[in-house]
Design a protein around this motif. Sequence first.
Motif, short mmCIF file in Angstrom:
data_model
loop_
_atom_site.label_atom_id
_atom_site.label_comp_id
_atom_site.label_asym_id
_atom_site.label_seq_id
_atom_site.Cartn_x
_atom_site.Cartn_y
_atom_site.Cartn_z
N ARG A 195 2.52 -18.36 -18.95
CA ARG A 195 2.32 -17.24 -17.79
C ARG A 195 0.35 -17.09 -16.85
O ARG A 195 -0.14 -17.51 -16.88
CB ARG A 195 2.10 -15.60 -18.21
N HIS A 196 0.92 -18.04 -15.88
CA HIS A 196 -0.06 -17.82 -14.87
C HIS A 196 0.05 -16.35 -14.19
O HIS A 196 0.79 -15.95 -13.74
CB HIS A 196 -0.25 -18.67 -13.94
N GLN A 197 -1.86 -15.91 -13.68
CA GLN A 197 -2.31 -14.78 -13.15
C GLN A 197 -3.32 -14.38 -12.61
O GLN A 197 -4.17 -15.12 -13.76
CB GLN A 197 -1.59 -13.85 -14.55
N PHE A 198 -3.97 -13.61 -11.98
CA PHE A 198 -5.13 -13.74 -10.96
C PHE A 198 -5.87 -15.57 -10.98
O PHE A 198 -5.73 -16.26 -11.84
CB PHE A 198 -6.30 -12.89 -12.24
N VAL A 199 -6.55 -15.55 -10.05
CA VAL A 199 -7.12 -16.45 -9.54
C VAL A 199 -8.57 -16.00 -9.84
O VAL A 199 -9.51 -14.36 -10.23
CB VAL A 199 -7.94 -16.61 -7.83
N ASP A 200 -9.69 -16.85 -10.51
CA ASP A 200 -10.60 -16.91 -11.39
C ASP A 200 -12.44 -16.09 -10.05
O ASP A 200 -11.53 -16.41 -8.64
CB ASP A 200 -11.45 -18.05 -11.57
N ARG A 201 -12.54 -15.38 -10.10
CA ARG A 201 -13.39 -14.47 -9.83
C ARG A 201 -14.07 -15.45 -8.66
O ARG A 201 -14.56 -15.21 -7.50
CB ARG A 201 -14.32 -13.71 -10.37
N ASP A 202 -14.86 -16.58 -9.13
CA ASP A 202 -15.43 -17.13 -8.74
C ASP A 202 -14.91 -18.03 -8.28
O ASP A 202 -16.00 -19.42 -7.60
CB ASP A 202 -16.57 -17.90 -9.62
N GLU A 213 -3.68 -19.86 -9.13
CA GLU A 213 -4.11 -18.73 -10.58
C GLU A 213 -3.71 -19.65 -12.04
O GLU A 213 -3.66 -20.08 -12.09
CB GLU A 213 -2.68 -17.48 -10.55
N ARG A 214 -4.33 -18.55 -12.76
CA ARG A 214 -5.14 -19.15 -14.18
C ARG A 214 -4.35 -18.99 -15.74
O ARG A 214 -3.37 -17.81 -15.08
CB ARG A 214 -6.26 -19.44 -13.95
N ASP A 233 -6.45 -18.65 -20.73
CA ASP A 233 -7.78 -19.07 -20.70
C ASP A 233 -8.90 -18.73 -20.55
O ASP A 233 -10.39 -18.83 -19.94
CB ASP A 233 -6.77 -20.31 -19.15
N TYR A 234 -8.28 -16.97 -19.99
CA TYR A 234 -9.67 -16.50 -19.81
C TYR A 234 -9.73 -15.59 -21.24
O TYR A 234 -9.43 -15.66 -22.44
CB TYR A 234 -8.79 -15.03 -19.54
N PRO A 235 -11.06 -15.74 -21.64
CA PRO A 235 -11.97 -15.51 -22.80
C PRO A 235 -10.95 -14.73 -23.36
O PRO A 235 -11.37 -13.51 -24.48
CB PRO A 235 -13.52 -15.64 -22.58
N SER A 236 -11.45 -13.57 -22.63
CA SER A 236 -10.35 -11.87 -22.88
C SER A 236 -9.02 -11.81 -23.49
O SER A 236 -8.61 -11.07 -24.19
CB SER A 236 -10.55 -10.94 -21.91
#
Lengths: 700, 700
Positions: B323-330, B336-337, B341-344
Amino acid sequence: MGDFSDELRPAEPQGPGILAKERSRSNINVDKLARHLLHRDGFLERQERILKIIENRPYFSKRNQLNLARPDRYHLSLARSKELRRLALEHNWDSEDYGMASRLVGEVSPYAIHTVMFMTSIREQADEEQYNEWWPRTQSWEIIGCYGQTELGHGSNVRGIETIAKYNSETKDFTIHSPTLTAAKWWNGSLGRTANHAIIVAQLLLPDRNGRYKSYGPHQFVAQIRDMKTNKPLEGIVIGDIGAKVGYAGMDNGYMLFKNFKIPHKALLSKYTRVTIDGTYIQPANPAIVYGSMTFVRASIIMNARMTLARATTIAVRYLSIRHQFVDRDEPDKPERAVLDYPSVQIRILPLVAATYALHYTGEAMSSLYWETRADIEKNGDLSRLAELHAASSGLKAACTIITADGSEICRRALGGHGFSGASGMIPLNTDNLDSPTVEGDSWMISQQTAAYLLKRMTSAVSGKSSEPMDSQFIAYLKDRSSVANYDIYDKEEDIVRAFKDRVSYLSYKLYERRIVQKHSWTDLMVELHRLAIVHSEAILVENFYEAVFKGNITPAVEGTAIPVLQDLFRLFSLTTIDSRTTEFLLSGGLSVQQLQALTPTILELMKKIRPHAVKLVDAWSIPDYLLDSALGRQDGDVYNAMWRRAHLENPLNIQTFNPDFRTEEIVIGEGAENARKRVEKLALGVYGHEQRDCERSKL
Amino acid sequence: MGDFSDELRPAEPQGPGILAKERSRSNINVDKLARHLLHRDGFLERQERILKIIENRPYFSKRNQLNLARPDRYHLSLARSKELRRLALEHNWDSEDYGMASRLVGEVSPYAIHTVMFMTSIREQADEEQYNEWWPRTQSWEIIGCYGQTELGHGSNVRGIETIAKYNSETKDFTIHSPTLTAAKWWNGSLGRTANHAIIVAQLLLPDRNGRYKSYGPHQFVAQIRDMKTNKPLEGIVIGDIGAKVGYAGMDNGYMLFKNFKIPHKALLSKYTRVTIDGTYIQPANPAIVYGSMTFVRASIIMNARMTLARATTIAVRYLSIRHQFVDRDEPDKPERAVLDYPSVQIRILPLVAATYALHYTGEAMSSLYWETRADIEKNGDLSRLAELHAASSGLKAACTIITADGSEICRRALGGHGFSGASGMIPLNTDNLDSPTVEGDSWMISQQTAAYLLKRMTSAVSGKSSEPMDSQFIAYLKDRSSVANYDIYDKEEDIVRAFKDRVSYLSYKLYERRIVQKHSWTDLMVELHRLAIVHSEAILVENFYEAVFKGNITPAVEGTAIPVLQDLFRLFSLTTIDSRTTEFLLSGGLSVQQLQALTPTILELMKKIRPHAVKLVDAWSIPDYLLDSALGRQDGDVYNAMWRRAHLENPLNIQTFNPDFRTEEIVIGEGAENARKRVEKLALGVYGHEQRDCERSKL
């Protein structure tokens, strides 16, 4: 014809007697407390009036619903929804009445999206001409609408949806198209089998002067999707229900794919955004308004969360008072004790009773704040409090829905074995409400909005500027952050509030250092950003609770006889919240390691004081037996007779007699092996793809 | 015939490619790791062999089961159980093979109690004569047995059950009788519709010389309960299935009442306890043996808990990589990542991956300890380690089942919207495994046994005596308890183990002071007693994990390529466990407030190191797709095509077309209003009591 079980009664003491005793040993005036809690919009009177109309109508009996196959649950739910609509007309219900009826039925209806999201889109996103075209047919339920936003491949990140709406300035129409399988609309309620119209969210593509298409991001379109006579999908559309899921058995969450499906220019909802007939994009006027209604939705989510938790604690408190199990180890000759008398049970249930009240006072405060802010905007265009309100509502949505989802499972487990029973009433409570941490913004995601706001405020505070209430809290903290506060959380309630606020200031400053000073990536900080949002929400919950029960900052006033008990609930909620994670209280200097020693003993003392009031504290939420649908949580306490009745008289599995002998394939006695084999194979394999598609496929 | 959806594919990148990449970037040898983890009893070979036999047989298809009504689930489950028994005979399966087949089918069978509890009672509680009478018929499945212990009014407290077995020394028989409704046997698996025999647990009443009856407590009796031809209850018995519940849809948990039901003298299972033919009670010889087998059951519960959690983490890790969702804010211009990969997201999933390994090594250690202890008892009657083993197993059962039940819900929520889908595979995982914290000893209750043991050891240590391993730990702690340890938990793994052990010593001493010195009541201390048991269990989990991956104290040895990753998993499990509740680490002096600062950053670093190995770490558990039954967690990663197939080709709700217009009662298009009304009313109201009782009631 009966059997010998008719003569039997449960062992003494009987549930009704126990609950009567429980109620007699608390001086709380339940009626007054109920009117204090449920004062909005004539809630109690409405509940009584609507309940009388629906509870004895055959369609609304809940007796058999846990036994039904999922397709049959949809049939029943659609029939109930249609009947509710007829009753609404017959009894001249307003939308609050209708909402109350839906709440009491207690399942999500296939009309739910029509009444909420479809109507809202038409009302708030349609321009005048569109409104005049769509509203009368929507309002009269001549058409049934759904809301097609999320897709198989995209949920939370709406910007990533793949469905496109391409404008052709020659033919003056949009072509809706699904370029991939992941572009399939997915999860959309009421779409699967019911709705004949939809709001379709798609990437708006407009041609530039050279005919090259550019995306303007997701926009809402309104369109017919099924034939009004046959209810079959229109040409160029494939639709269906996505299948079994956790809860929501009566709702047809659906999927939908488009193949070059044409809709007219006027299908783009154009109150804020517009596309001229020649294909020029017109910007939305004031996006801030959107924030406002999102905040309102989130305030309602908090109010629903508290009522869901109230349902769980009502069942738990009543049953665990009635259930007696084990003798006291130090007094082995006494009778068995009420399970709720054991501190090991109290520690799971009573903090949740306290949490229902905590959620309530914050839900009240958020509702009031919403209406005030709205008035400010309408009167003098004052948008200053909107950011604060939006940030608070995001974090609170995350925190409160998690408290409720986790809390209702804690209640279920505390019920012991009977907590697994359908007779507990916990199954729909858990399966139909577990979605709240995920829907309307996943709790782990929207919490970032809260943290981003606090980081902004801290940045402003560090630079010495103060423009919002939060800033002064931060500036005060920054002046004094080296010293240890040594709050007296055991004797001064205002110190509890201060300790929670200091924790917010501490974490905000830590994150300010990491993000703004040291330039860490946002993604790397997500765990702490989420933590900050939760910590901020807990501070809000504690402060609003404190203001209501110690400062009397609430209308109508807290009911007198309940005040000391609610004050103890405040302490219990605060101290158990501290106990659940002490780390940042220690790091922020609000608490010392030595003070930790007294936490558990103080919590145990508070629970002893609250225990005699437990039944009345849940009674005050006034949840009718019809809604609870729980043998364990009945208002009258007649638990075991009710459980017996459900099992012995209402379980359809008991009608048939089975053949347990493995040497034959026969299952129901008398049906024979061959009949059984064919029947069971069909159960196992279900329908085949080709059968199904012949019925439902779109004509190409 | 297809439709245009046949041409569509999911958006790039495709799941299979993603998983291939995930697998290529870790150097772990999955086959070797799998053989290290699943070395017992030829697990992997057996799984492959049995899987081939069952997975394509029609009865064992899982395709339609979430769509079935609960009664149909029982039909299907009984048919599967009978077929499994036939396959066992055909393929000459041993009991491990049969167990593997049941595990792969993945639902609890109506034969489950026959093969486990009924057989165990006959084998372990019957004297020789009884064994010879019952075992052959049990072993050949000529009779099907169940186990009737818990009652409507009594679960955990077996001593409180109300069913009586009164001996008549003249007629030489027992009369089994239910004096109240709460005496109804309740929840007993296989009793509801299947079993024709039962172990009945009842209060043994024997007359004294004056004919006055005295109770000797609960005892086990074996008796026929249904007619072998008609499968109807025998005279004097009322039986049925208790109805819908959380999970276990295919199991007929039942109820049973007796009215002066006579069974012969020889029905009392008499291996340990006996009643002479004239009614004299003979004491059991050695009750300690019972402890031993309970310990074995609990070691198996830990092993099951780790495999259940492995199922949940397998689904979560694979899907959240795909599942890929959202791009990195920075980095807003990148694609999309992956959600993992998100620490949360990592903070919710990776500690659970670590927990599966932690549970595994302790399950291994407990199994070994059980067999060693048993050998000691059989060789030289050495019972010395039994108390320690029993205490450890009680606490661990509580701690591990809670980790798994909570953990699998955390996984489900991390899946986002699709976590609610039946296609996630999470529904049976959660509903059929959530019972583990409750059954075989409620976790909040059996934890008291662990705490009682530790209190006893601490009392001994305070008096300077040392007879068990725990005593020396306590004596060392008592010598030095004023000093602060200042362990280096971030750099020395042995210090982590010490900090966990010190916490046990600290809490044991605190409770020693409260209970033994200050004489607080046991009940008042229950919250802290439970805490002590959990803390002790966590110390065991941490120590066994440490011993296996740092000291190599495990056979077969840890697979080489995996060692550094497993060592990081040890750190992650330990540090997140500390982080989840720091209080007692601080109070026991093992940790300072300053050290808390580094906890989250260290955990985040560890997760970064573990992340590339995540897919292989779950692959190693070797859970076949047939068992997972998850579109999200498939081994090949083809998530979206699988979800589409389930929804569009396999959902029976999509066969029918519905009438959404509220002005008519018609539900299925074409059936007409009147037909619909009758049909839906029947769905809503189900069967009526009198219909049902005519079929099933006992003849009076």
